[in-house]
Scaffold this active site. Sequence first.
Site, PDB file in Angstrom:
ATOM      1  CD  GLN A 298       0.990  -1.530  -0.912  1.00  0.00           C
ATOM      2  OE1 GLN A 298       2.035  -1.036  -0.184  1.00  0.00           O
ATOM      3  NE2 GLN A 298      -0.037  -0.877  -1.432  1.00  0.00           N
TER       4      GLN A 298
ATOM      5  CE1 TYR B 102       8.003   4.041  -3.545  1.00  0.00           C
ATOM      6  CE2 TYR B 102       5.556   4.031  -3.050  1.00  0.00           C
ATOM      7  CZ  TYR B 102       6.778   4.302  -2.605  1.00  0.00           C
ATOM      8  OH  TYR B 102       7.232   4.958  -1.731  1.00  0.00           O
TER       9      TYR B 102
ATOM     10  NE  ARG C 157      -2.886  10.496   6.182  1.00  0.00           N
ATOM     11  CZ  ARG C 157      -3.430  11.578   5.452  1.00  0.00           C
ATOM     12  NH1 ARG C 157      -2.481  12.844   5.655  1.00  0.00           N
ATOM     13  NH2 ARG C 157      -4.309  11.603   4.698  1.00  0.00           N
TER      14      ARG C 157
ATOM     15  CB  CYS D 215      -5.976  11.319  12.446  1.00  0.00           C
ATOM     16  SG  CYS D 215      -4.974  11.253  11.189  1.00  0.00           S
TER      17      CYS D 215
ATOM     18  CB  CYS E  87      -0.242  16.856  11.234  1.00  0.00           C
ATOM     19  SG  CYS E  87       0.254  15.578  12.469  1.00  0.00           S
TER      20      CYS E  87
HETATM   21  C1  LIG Z   1       3.237   6.743   7.303  1.00  0.00           C
HETATM   22  C2  LIG Z   1       2.677   6.096   5.797  1.00  0.00           C
HETATM   23  C3  LIG Z   1       2.975   5.414   5.121  1.00  0.00           C
HETATM   24  C4  LIG Z   1       2.574   4.806   4.071  1.00  0.00           C
HETATM   25  N1  LIG Z   1       2.904   3.549   3.271  1.00  0.00           N
HETATM   26  C5  LIG Z   1       2.386   3.158   2.418  1.00  0.00           C
HETATM   27  C6  LIG Z   1       2.351   1.931   1.723  1.00  0.00           C
HETATM   28  O1  LIG Z   1       3.487   1.268   2.122  1.00  0.00           O
HETATM   29  N2  LIG Z   1       1.991   1.515   0.611  1.00  0.00           N
HETATM   30  C7  LIG Z   1       0.859   2.150   0.047  1.00  0.00           C
HETATM   31  O2  LIG Z   1       0.334   1.919  -1.014  1.00  0.00           O
HETATM   32  N3  LIG Z   1       0.507   3.313   0.781  1.00  0.00           N
HETATM   33  C8  LIG Z   1       1.228   3.940   1.777  1.00  0.00           C
HETATM   34  N4  LIG Z   1       0.820   5.075   2.584  1.00  0.00           N
HETATM   35  C9  LIG Z   1      -0.645   5.601   1.784  1.00  0.00           C
HETATM   36  C10 LIG Z   1      -1.811   5.069   2.702  1.00  0.00           C
HETATM   37  O3  LIG Z   1      -2.135   3.986   2.605  1.00  0.00           O
HETATM   38  C11 LIG Z   1      -2.938   5.950   2.176  1.00  0.00           C
HETATM   39  O4  LIG Z   1      -3.112   5.695   0.895  1.00  0.00           O
HETATM   40  C12 LIG Z   1      -2.769   7.550   2.431  1.00  0.00           C
HETATM   41  O5  LIG Z   1      -2.309   7.752   3.531  1.00  0.00           O
HETATM   42  C13 LIG Z   1      -4.324   8.055   2.318  1.00  0.00           C
HETATM   43  O6  LIG Z   1      -4.975   7.640   3.501  1.00  0.00           O
HETATM   44  P1  LIG Z   1      -5.370   8.295   5.025  1.00  0.00           P
HETATM   45  O7  LIG Z   1      -5.928   9.417   4.686  1.00  0.00           O
HETATM   46  O8  LIG Z   1      -6.385   7.279   5.707  1.00  0.00           O
HETATM   47  O9  LIG Z   1      -4.075   8.505   5.713  1.00  0.00           O
HETATM   48  C14 LIG Z   1       1.348   5.479   3.497  1.00  0.00           C
HETATM   49  C15 LIG Z   1       0.737   6.520   4.367  1.00  0.00           C
HETATM   50  C16 LIG Z   1       1.733   6.866   5.396  1.00  0.00           C
HETATM   51  C17 LIG Z   1       0.973   8.216   6.244  1.00  0.00           C
END
Ligand SMILES: Cc1cc2nc3c(=O)[nH]c(=O)nc-3n(C[C@H](O)[C@H](O)[C@H](O)COP(=O)(O)O)c2cc1C
Length: 388
Positions: A127, A197, A343, A364, A367
Amino acid sequence: MPCRVLYSVSTGAVQLPPKTLHLEDTTVPTLFEPGSIGKLEVKNRLIRSATAERMSDLDGRPEKPLADLFGELARGGVGLIITGHCYVHDGGRCHLNMTGAHRDDLIPDLETLADAVHDGGGLLVMQINHGGRECPENAIPGPPVAPSPVPSTKGKPRPDELNEEGIKEIIAAFGDAAGRAQAAGFDGVQIHAAHGYLISQFNSPAANWRKDRWGSTPAGRMRFLEEVAAAVRDRVGDDYPVLTKLGMEDYVRDGLTLKDGAEIVRHLADWGIDALEVSGGIGGTSVRKDILQLEDEGYYLDAARVARDTTDLPIILVGGMRSKQLMERILEEGTADFISMSRPLIREPDLPKRFLEGQERPACISCNRCWPPPGEYGIACRDPNKED
Ligand SMILES: Cc1cc2nc3c(=O)[nH]c(=O)nc-3n(C[C@H](O)[C@H](O)[C@H](O)COP(=O)(O)O)c2cc1C
Protein backbone atom coordinates in the site's frame (compact mmCIF):
# COMPACT_ATOMS: atom_id res chain seq x y z
CA MET A 1 -19.73 -26.56 -4.09
CA PRO A 2 -20.65 -23.95 -6.68
CA CYS A 3 -24.40 -23.39 -6.83
CA ARG A 4 -27.01 -21.37 -8.69
CA VAL A 5 -28.94 -18.67 -6.85
CA LEU A 6 -32.06 -16.56 -7.19
CA TYR A 7 -33.12 -15.37 -3.79
CA SER A 8 -33.17 -12.62 -1.19
CA VAL A 9 -30.31 -12.73 1.24
CA SER A 10 -30.76 -12.98 4.98
CA THR A 11 -28.25 -13.95 7.62
CA GLY A 12 -30.69 -15.67 9.95
CA ALA A 13 -30.15 -13.63 13.10
CA VAL A 14 -29.69 -10.46 11.11
CA GLN A 15 -31.67 -9.54 8.03
CA LEU A 16 -29.43 -7.96 5.44
CA PRO A 17 -31.30 -5.25 3.55
CA PRO A 18 -33.11 -7.25 0.87
CA LYS A 19 -31.44 -7.52 -2.48
CA THR A 20 -32.82 -9.93 -5.01
CA LEU A 21 -30.12 -11.56 -7.03
CA HIS A 22 -30.34 -12.54 -10.64
CA LEU A 23 -27.34 -14.75 -10.91
CA GLU A 24 -28.91 -17.89 -12.37
CA ASP A 25 -25.91 -18.55 -14.56
CA THR A 26 -23.27 -17.40 -12.16
CA THR A 27 -21.08 -19.56 -10.01
CA VAL A 28 -21.32 -18.38 -6.42
CA PRO A 29 -17.92 -18.15 -4.78
CA THR A 30 -17.27 -19.25 -1.26
CA LEU A 31 -14.56 -17.94 1.04
CA PHE A 32 -12.10 -20.64 0.08
CA GLU A 33 -12.48 -20.54 -3.66
CA PRO A 34 -9.89 -18.71 -5.77
CA GLY A 35 -10.55 -15.29 -7.22
CA SER A 36 -8.68 -12.91 -9.45
CA ILE A 37 -7.56 -9.30 -9.31
CA GLY A 38 -6.31 -8.28 -12.72
CA LYS A 39 -3.75 -10.91 -13.65
CA LEU A 40 -3.32 -12.02 -10.04
CA GLU A 41 -4.82 -15.37 -9.03
CA VAL A 42 -5.65 -15.30 -5.32
CA LYS A 43 -6.15 -18.70 -3.68
CA ASN A 44 -9.12 -17.62 -1.53
CA ARG A 45 -11.33 -14.62 -0.83
CA LEU A 46 -9.65 -13.50 2.40
CA ILE A 47 -7.38 -10.47 2.37
CA ARG A 48 -5.34 -8.91 5.11
CA SER A 49 -6.25 -5.23 4.88
CA ALA A 50 -3.41 -2.71 5.12
CA THR A 51 -2.35 -2.35 8.73
CA ALA A 52 0.46 0.05 9.69
CA GLU A 53 2.78 -2.36 11.45
CA ARG A 54 5.32 0.20 12.74
CA MET A 55 8.10 -2.37 12.41
CA SER A 56 10.57 -0.42 10.28
CA ASP A 57 13.53 1.62 11.44
CA LEU A 58 13.62 5.40 11.61
CA ASP A 59 14.94 5.45 8.05
CA GLY A 60 11.89 3.55 6.73
CA ARG A 61 13.82 0.29 6.35
CA PRO A 62 11.68 -2.78 7.15
CA GLU A 63 13.06 -4.88 10.00
CA LYS A 64 13.04 -8.62 10.63
CA PRO A 65 9.93 -8.66 12.86
CA LEU A 66 7.94 -7.32 9.89
CA ALA A 67 9.17 -10.09 7.57
CA ASP A 68 8.41 -12.62 10.33
CA LEU A 69 4.88 -11.23 10.74
CA PHE A 70 4.24 -11.41 6.99
CA GLY A 71 5.55 -14.99 6.89
CA GLU A 72 3.23 -15.93 9.75
CA LEU A 73 0.24 -14.33 8.01
CA ALA A 74 1.06 -16.14 4.75
CA ARG A 75 1.39 -19.50 6.49
CA GLY A 76 -1.88 -18.74 8.28
CA GLY A 77 -3.67 -19.05 4.96
CA VAL A 78 -4.78 -15.54 4.00
CA GLY A 79 -5.00 -15.27 0.20
CA LEU A 80 -3.45 -11.82 -0.13
CA ILE A 81 -1.59 -9.56 2.28
CA ILE A 82 -1.63 -5.79 1.87
CA THR A 83 1.21 -4.07 3.73
CA GLY A 84 0.58 -1.19 6.07
CA HIS A 85 0.84 2.12 4.25
CA CYS A 86 4.34 2.83 2.96
CA TYR A 87 5.43 6.42 2.37
CA VAL A 88 6.26 7.49 -1.16
CA HIS A 89 7.97 10.80 -0.26
CA ASP A 90 9.84 11.88 2.85
CA GLY A 91 7.29 14.68 3.34
CA GLY A 92 4.49 12.09 3.46
CA ARG A 93 5.58 9.91 6.39
CA CYS A 94 2.62 9.44 8.71
CA HIS A 95 4.46 8.24 11.82
CA LEU A 96 7.81 6.98 13.00
CA ASN A 97 8.59 3.34 12.19
CA MET A 98 6.51 3.56 8.99
CA THR A 99 7.91 1.54 6.08
CA GLY A 100 9.44 3.60 3.28
CA ALA A 101 9.12 3.12 -0.48
CA HIS A 102 10.65 6.49 -1.28
CA ARG A 103 14.24 5.51 -2.07
CA ASP A 104 15.83 2.91 -4.33
CA ASP A 105 18.25 1.75 -1.63
CA LEU A 106 15.25 0.32 0.30
CA ILE A 107 14.52 -2.22 -2.44
CA PRO A 108 16.72 -5.05 -1.08
CA ASP A 109 15.06 -4.78 2.35
CA LEU A 110 11.62 -4.66 0.77
CA GLU A 111 12.56 -7.84 -1.09
CA THR A 112 12.87 -9.68 2.24
CA LEU A 113 9.17 -8.97 2.85
CA ALA A 114 8.08 -10.33 -0.51
CA ASP A 115 10.31 -13.39 -0.04
CA ALA A 116 8.86 -14.11 3.41
CA VAL A 117 5.33 -14.05 2.03
CA HIS A 118 6.12 -16.11 -1.07
CA ASP A 119 7.95 -18.71 1.04
CA GLY A 120 4.78 -18.97 3.13
CA GLY A 121 2.62 -19.53 0.05
CA GLY A 122 1.04 -16.06 -0.03
CA LEU A 123 0.89 -12.92 -2.14
CA LEU A 124 1.98 -9.42 -1.12
CA VAL A 125 0.68 -6.05 -2.25
CA MET A 126 2.29 -2.80 -1.10
CA GLN A 127 0.00 0.00 0.00
CA ILE A 128 1.51 3.34 -1.08
CA ASN A 129 0.61 6.55 0.67
CA HIS A 130 1.38 10.19 1.39
CA GLY A 131 -0.05 11.50 4.65
CA GLY A 132 -0.44 15.16 3.62
CA ARG A 133 -1.78 17.23 6.52
CA GLU A 134 -1.97 14.15 8.76
CA CYS A 135 1.83 13.87 9.00
CA PRO A 136 3.11 14.80 12.45
CA GLU A 137 5.99 17.26 12.61
CA ASN A 138 8.36 14.68 14.13
CA ALA A 139 7.98 12.39 11.09
CA ILE A 140 8.69 14.83 8.24
CA PRO A 141 11.51 17.24 7.39
CA GLY A 142 9.34 20.36 6.82
CA PRO A 143 5.79 21.55 7.39
CA PRO A 144 2.95 19.21 6.37
CA VAL A 145 1.42 19.85 2.94
CA ALA A 146 -2.16 19.58 1.70
CA PRO A 147 -4.40 20.71 -1.16
CA SER A 148 -5.51 23.67 0.98
CA PRO A 149 -4.31 25.22 4.25
CA VAL A 150 -7.11 23.53 6.20
CA PRO A 151 -6.04 21.83 9.44
CA SER A 152 -6.76 18.17 10.00
CA THR A 153 -9.88 17.14 11.90
CA LYS A 154 -7.44 15.66 14.41
CA GLY A 155 -6.31 19.17 15.39
CA LYS A 156 -2.90 19.04 13.73
CA PRO A 157 -1.10 22.26 12.55
CA ARG A 158 -2.27 24.23 9.52
CA PRO A 159 -0.60 22.64 6.46
CA ASP A 160 1.09 24.47 3.60
CA GLU A 161 -0.92 24.59 0.39
CA LEU A 162 0.74 22.57 -2.37
CA ASN A 163 1.65 24.43 -5.56
CA GLU A 164 1.60 22.88 -9.05
CA GLU A 165 5.25 21.82 -8.79
CA GLY A 166 4.72 20.16 -5.40
CA ILE A 167 1.65 18.31 -6.68
CA LYS A 168 3.55 16.98 -9.68
CA GLU A 169 6.49 15.91 -7.50
CA ILE A 170 4.21 13.83 -5.26
CA ILE A 171 2.36 12.27 -8.20
CA ALA A 172 5.72 11.20 -9.65
CA ALA A 173 6.73 9.87 -6.21
CA PHE A 174 3.70 7.55 -6.18
CA GLY A 175 4.76 6.19 -9.58
CA ASP A 176 8.36 5.71 -8.44
CA ALA A 177 7.29 3.93 -5.24
CA ALA A 178 5.10 1.55 -7.26
CA GLY A 179 8.11 0.80 -9.47
CA ARG A 180 10.16 -0.05 -6.35
CA ALA A 181 7.44 -2.42 -5.09
CA GLN A 182 7.49 -4.15 -8.45
CA ALA A 183 11.30 -4.33 -8.47
CA ALA A 184 11.25 -5.81 -4.96
CA GLY A 185 9.00 -8.68 -6.07
CA PHE A 186 5.69 -7.50 -4.63
CA ASP A 187 2.63 -8.90 -6.42
CA GLY A 188 0.93 -5.52 -6.79
CA VAL A 189 0.38 -2.11 -5.25
CA GLN A 190 -2.58 -0.48 -3.59
CA ILE A 191 -3.03 3.30 -3.84
CA HIS A 192 -4.28 4.61 -0.47
CA ALA A 193 -7.13 6.98 -1.27
CA ALA A 194 -8.93 6.79 2.06
CA HIS A 195 -8.89 7.77 5.74
CA GLY A 196 -8.08 11.46 5.33
CA TYR A 197 -4.56 11.09 3.91
CA LEU A 198 -3.36 13.20 0.98
CA ILE A 199 -5.39 11.60 -1.84
CA SER A 200 -8.50 11.57 0.32
CA GLN A 201 -7.78 15.23 1.21
CA PHE A 202 -7.84 16.07 -2.50
CA ASN A 203 -11.07 14.10 -2.96
CA SER A 204 -12.81 15.79 -0.04
CA PRO A 205 -14.64 19.11 -0.42
CA ALA A 206 -14.04 19.63 3.32
CA ALA A 207 -10.25 19.57 2.84
CA ASN A 208 -9.84 20.72 -0.76
CA TRP A 209 -10.87 24.38 -1.19
CA ARG A 210 -8.78 24.95 -4.30
CA LYS A 211 -10.16 27.00 -7.14
CA ASP A 212 -7.70 25.70 -9.77
CA ARG A 213 -7.82 22.48 -11.84
CA TRP A 214 -7.02 20.37 -8.73
CA GLY A 215 -10.22 21.42 -6.98
CA SER A 216 -13.45 23.41 -7.29
CA THR A 217 -15.49 20.64 -8.98
CA PRO A 218 -15.81 16.89 -8.36
CA ALA A 219 -13.73 16.28 -11.50
CA GLY A 220 -11.08 18.71 -10.26
CA ARG A 221 -10.90 17.17 -6.81
CA MET A 222 -10.54 13.62 -8.14
CA ARG A 223 -7.87 14.70 -10.66
CA PHE A 224 -5.08 14.03 -8.16
CA LEU A 225 -6.12 10.37 -7.78
CA GLU A 226 -6.55 10.10 -11.54
CA GLU A 227 -3.01 11.37 -12.13
CA VAL A 228 -1.54 9.21 -9.36
CA ALA A 229 -3.20 6.17 -10.97
CA ALA A 230 -1.79 7.21 -14.36
CA ALA A 231 1.74 7.66 -12.94
CA VAL A 232 1.58 4.27 -11.24
CA ARG A 233 0.23 2.49 -14.32
CA ASP A 234 2.78 4.19 -16.52
CA ARG A 235 5.58 2.97 -14.26
CA VAL A 236 4.48 -0.66 -13.71
CA GLY A 237 3.07 -1.52 -17.14
CA ASP A 238 -0.30 -2.88 -18.22
CA ASP A 239 -0.25 -6.25 -16.48
CA TYR A 240 0.83 -5.40 -12.96
CA PRO A 241 -2.03 -5.42 -10.41
CA VAL A 242 -2.94 -1.93 -9.17
CA LEU A 243 -5.60 -1.70 -6.48
CA THR A 244 -7.03 1.26 -4.62
CA LYS A 245 -8.55 1.64 -1.17
CA LEU A 246 -11.07 4.41 -1.57
CA GLY A 247 -12.87 6.40 1.09
CA MET A 248 -16.34 6.57 -0.46
CA GLU A 249 -17.75 8.87 2.25
CA ASP A 250 -16.07 11.16 4.79
CA TYR A 251 -18.76 11.26 7.51
CA VAL A 252 -17.87 14.90 8.32
CA ARG A 253 -19.75 18.12 7.65
CA ASP A 254 -19.26 19.33 4.04
CA GLY A 255 -17.17 16.22 3.35
CA LEU A 256 -17.29 13.66 0.56
CA THR A 257 -20.73 12.09 0.26
CA LEU A 258 -21.52 8.58 -0.89
CA LYS A 259 -22.79 10.09 -4.15
CA ASP A 260 -19.42 11.82 -4.67
CA GLY A 261 -17.66 8.57 -3.79
CA ALA A 262 -19.69 6.67 -6.38
CA GLU A 263 -18.69 9.25 -8.99
CA ILE A 264 -15.03 8.45 -8.30
CA VAL A 265 -15.72 4.71 -8.41
CA ARG A 266 -17.28 5.14 -11.85
CA HIS A 267 -13.88 6.19 -13.28
CA LEU A 268 -11.56 3.70 -11.58
CA ALA A 269 -11.53 1.04 -14.29
CA ASP A 270 -10.80 3.66 -16.95
CA TRP A 271 -7.89 4.89 -14.85
CA GLY A 272 -6.33 1.41 -14.92
CA ILE A 273 -7.33 0.25 -11.45
CA ASP A 274 -7.83 -3.52 -11.06
CA ALA A 275 -9.74 -3.72 -7.77
CA LEU A 276 -11.48 -1.45 -5.29
CA GLU A 277 -11.35 -1.83 -1.52
CA VAL A 278 -14.29 0.10 -0.12
CA SER A 279 -13.63 2.18 2.97
CA GLY A 280 -14.57 5.55 4.38
CA GLY A 281 -14.18 8.08 7.15
CA ILE A 282 -11.61 10.74 7.84
CA GLY A 283 -10.13 11.73 11.17
CA GLY A 284 -9.89 8.24 12.61
CA THR A 285 -13.50 7.18 12.06
CA SER A 286 -12.56 4.31 9.76
CA VAL A 287 -11.70 1.86 12.54
CA ARG A 288 -14.92 1.41 14.53
CA LYS A 289 -14.70 -0.09 18.00
CA ASP A 290 -16.50 -2.92 19.73
CA ILE A 291 -17.67 -5.11 16.85
CA LEU A 292 -19.15 -7.76 19.12
CA GLN A 293 -22.33 -8.84 17.37
CA LEU A 294 -23.52 -9.50 13.85
CA GLU A 295 -25.47 -6.21 13.75
CA ASP A 296 -22.22 -4.22 14.10
CA GLU A 297 -20.41 -6.01 11.29
CA GLY A 298 -19.81 -4.87 7.73
CA TYR A 299 -20.12 -1.16 8.36
CA TYR A 300 -19.24 -0.32 4.75
CA LEU A 301 -21.72 -2.78 3.29
CA ASP A 302 -24.05 -0.03 2.06
CA ALA A 303 -21.16 1.79 0.39
CA ALA A 304 -20.03 -1.49 -1.20
CA ARG A 305 -23.51 -1.98 -2.62
CA VAL A 306 -23.36 1.45 -4.21
CA ALA A 307 -19.92 0.58 -5.60
CA ARG A 308 -21.24 -2.75 -6.91
CA ASP A 309 -23.96 -0.91 -8.80
CA THR A 310 -21.35 1.45 -10.27
CA THR A 311 -18.42 -0.71 -11.34
CA ASP A 312 -17.60 -4.20 -12.55
CA LEU A 313 -14.22 -4.14 -10.81
CA PRO A 314 -13.59 -6.75 -8.12
CA ILE A 315 -14.72 -5.28 -4.80
CA ILE A 316 -12.98 -5.89 -1.50
CA LEU A 317 -15.11 -5.22 1.57
CA VAL A 318 -13.40 -4.15 4.80
CA GLY A 319 -14.76 -2.79 8.06
CA GLY A 320 -15.79 -4.96 10.96
CA MET A 321 -16.11 -8.12 8.92
CA ARG A 322 -16.05 -10.88 11.51
CA SER A 323 -18.38 -13.84 11.14
CA LYS A 324 -17.79 -16.42 8.48
CA GLN A 325 -21.54 -16.70 7.93
CA LEU A 326 -21.85 -13.02 6.97
CA MET A 327 -18.77 -13.17 4.74
CA GLU A 328 -20.20 -16.10 2.80
CA ARG A 329 -23.54 -14.31 2.44
CA ILE A 330 -21.92 -11.18 1.08
CA LEU A 331 -19.95 -13.18 -1.48
CA GLU A 332 -23.14 -15.01 -2.44
CA GLU A 333 -25.04 -11.74 -2.71
CA GLY A 334 -22.36 -10.58 -5.12
CA THR A 335 -21.73 -7.28 -3.33
CA ALA A 336 -18.09 -8.09 -2.73
CA ASP A 337 -15.64 -10.49 -4.31
CA PHE A 338 -13.17 -10.46 -1.43
CA ILE A 339 -13.39 -9.82 2.30
CA SER A 340 -10.59 -8.04 4.08
CA MET A 341 -9.76 -7.75 7.75
CA SER A 342 -7.20 -5.93 9.83
CA ARG A 343 -7.62 -6.28 13.62
CA PRO A 344 -8.71 -9.95 13.73
CA LEU A 345 -5.51 -10.93 11.92
CA ILE A 346 -3.39 -9.07 14.46
CA ARG A 347 -4.76 -11.34 17.17
CA GLU A 348 -5.02 -14.50 15.07
CA PRO A 349 -2.69 -14.36 12.03
CA ASP A 350 -3.81 -17.93 11.24
CA LEU A 351 -7.51 -17.04 11.27
CA PRO A 352 -8.11 -18.32 7.70
CA LYS A 353 -6.84 -21.76 8.75
CA ARG A 354 -9.01 -21.60 11.86
CA PHE A 355 -12.01 -20.73 9.68
CA LEU A 356 -11.27 -23.79 7.57
CA GLU A 357 -11.11 -25.91 10.70
CA GLY A 358 -14.56 -24.72 11.78
CA GLN A 359 -14.04 -21.57 13.88
CA GLU A 360 -16.95 -19.20 13.15
CA ARG A 361 -15.74 -15.85 14.54
CA PRO A 362 -12.40 -14.25 15.37
CA ALA A 363 -11.40 -13.78 19.00
CA CYS A 364 -10.79 -10.05 18.29
CA ILE A 365 -13.06 -7.74 20.32
CA SER A 366 -12.18 -4.62 18.23
CA CYS A 367 -10.98 -2.71 21.29
CA ASN A 368 -8.41 -0.78 19.20
CA ARG A 369 -5.59 -1.41 21.67
CA CYS A 370 -3.56 -2.94 18.81
CA TRP A 371 -2.10 0.49 17.98
CA PRO A 372 1.22 0.77 19.81
CA PRO A 373 1.13 3.36 22.60
CA PRO A 374 3.60 6.26 22.08
CA GLY A 375 7.18 5.02 22.23
CA GLU A 376 6.26 1.35 21.72
CA TYR A 377 7.29 -0.63 18.66
CA GLY A 378 4.90 -2.64 16.53
CA ILE A 379 1.27 -3.65 16.43
CA ALA A 380 0.14 -6.37 18.81
CA CYS A 381 -3.09 -7.56 20.38
CA ARG A 382 -3.23 -5.83 23.76
CA ASP A 383 -6.68 -7.04 24.83
CA PRO A 384 -6.28 -7.20 28.62
CA ASN A 385 -8.47 -10.32 28.76
CA LYS A 386 -6.54 -12.17 26.07
CA GLU A 387 -5.57 -15.65 27.24
CA ASP A 388 -4.19 -17.34 24.13
C1 LIG B 1 -3.40 -0.83 13.93
C2 LIG B 1 -4.10 -0.46 12.65
C3 LIG B 1 -3.37 0.08 11.60
C4 LIG B 1 -4.01 0.39 10.39
N1 LIG B 1 -3.25 0.86 9.35
C5 LIG B 1 -3.83 1.06 8.14
C6 LIG B 1 -3.04 1.39 7.00
O1 LIG B 1 -1.82 1.47 7.05
N2 LIG B 1 -3.70 1.60 5.83
C7 LIG B 1 -5.05 1.47 5.71
O2 LIG B 1 -5.59 1.65 4.63
N3 LIG B 1 -5.82 1.14 6.77
C8 LIG B 1 -5.23 0.91 7.96
N4 LIG B 1 -5.99 0.50 9.02
C9 LIG B 1 -7.44 0.29 8.81
C10 LIG B 1 -7.70 -1.17 8.43
O3 LIG B 1 -7.10 -1.54 7.21
C11 LIG B 1 -9.20 -1.45 8.28
O4 LIG B 1 -9.68 -0.68 7.20
C12 LIG B 1 -10.00 -1.14 9.53
O5 LIG B 1 -9.28 -1.51 10.70
C13 LIG B 1 -11.33 -1.87 9.54
O6 LIG B 1 -11.11 -3.27 9.42
P1 LIG B 1 -11.22 -4.28 10.67
O7 LIG B 1 -12.56 -4.04 11.30
O8 LIG B 1 -11.10 -5.65 10.08
O9 LIG B 1 -10.10 -3.94 11.63
C14 LIG B 1 -5.39 0.19 10.24
C15 LIG B 1 -6.12 -0.36 11.30
C16 LIG B 1 -5.49 -0.69 12.48
C17 LIG B 1 -6.30 -1.30 13.59
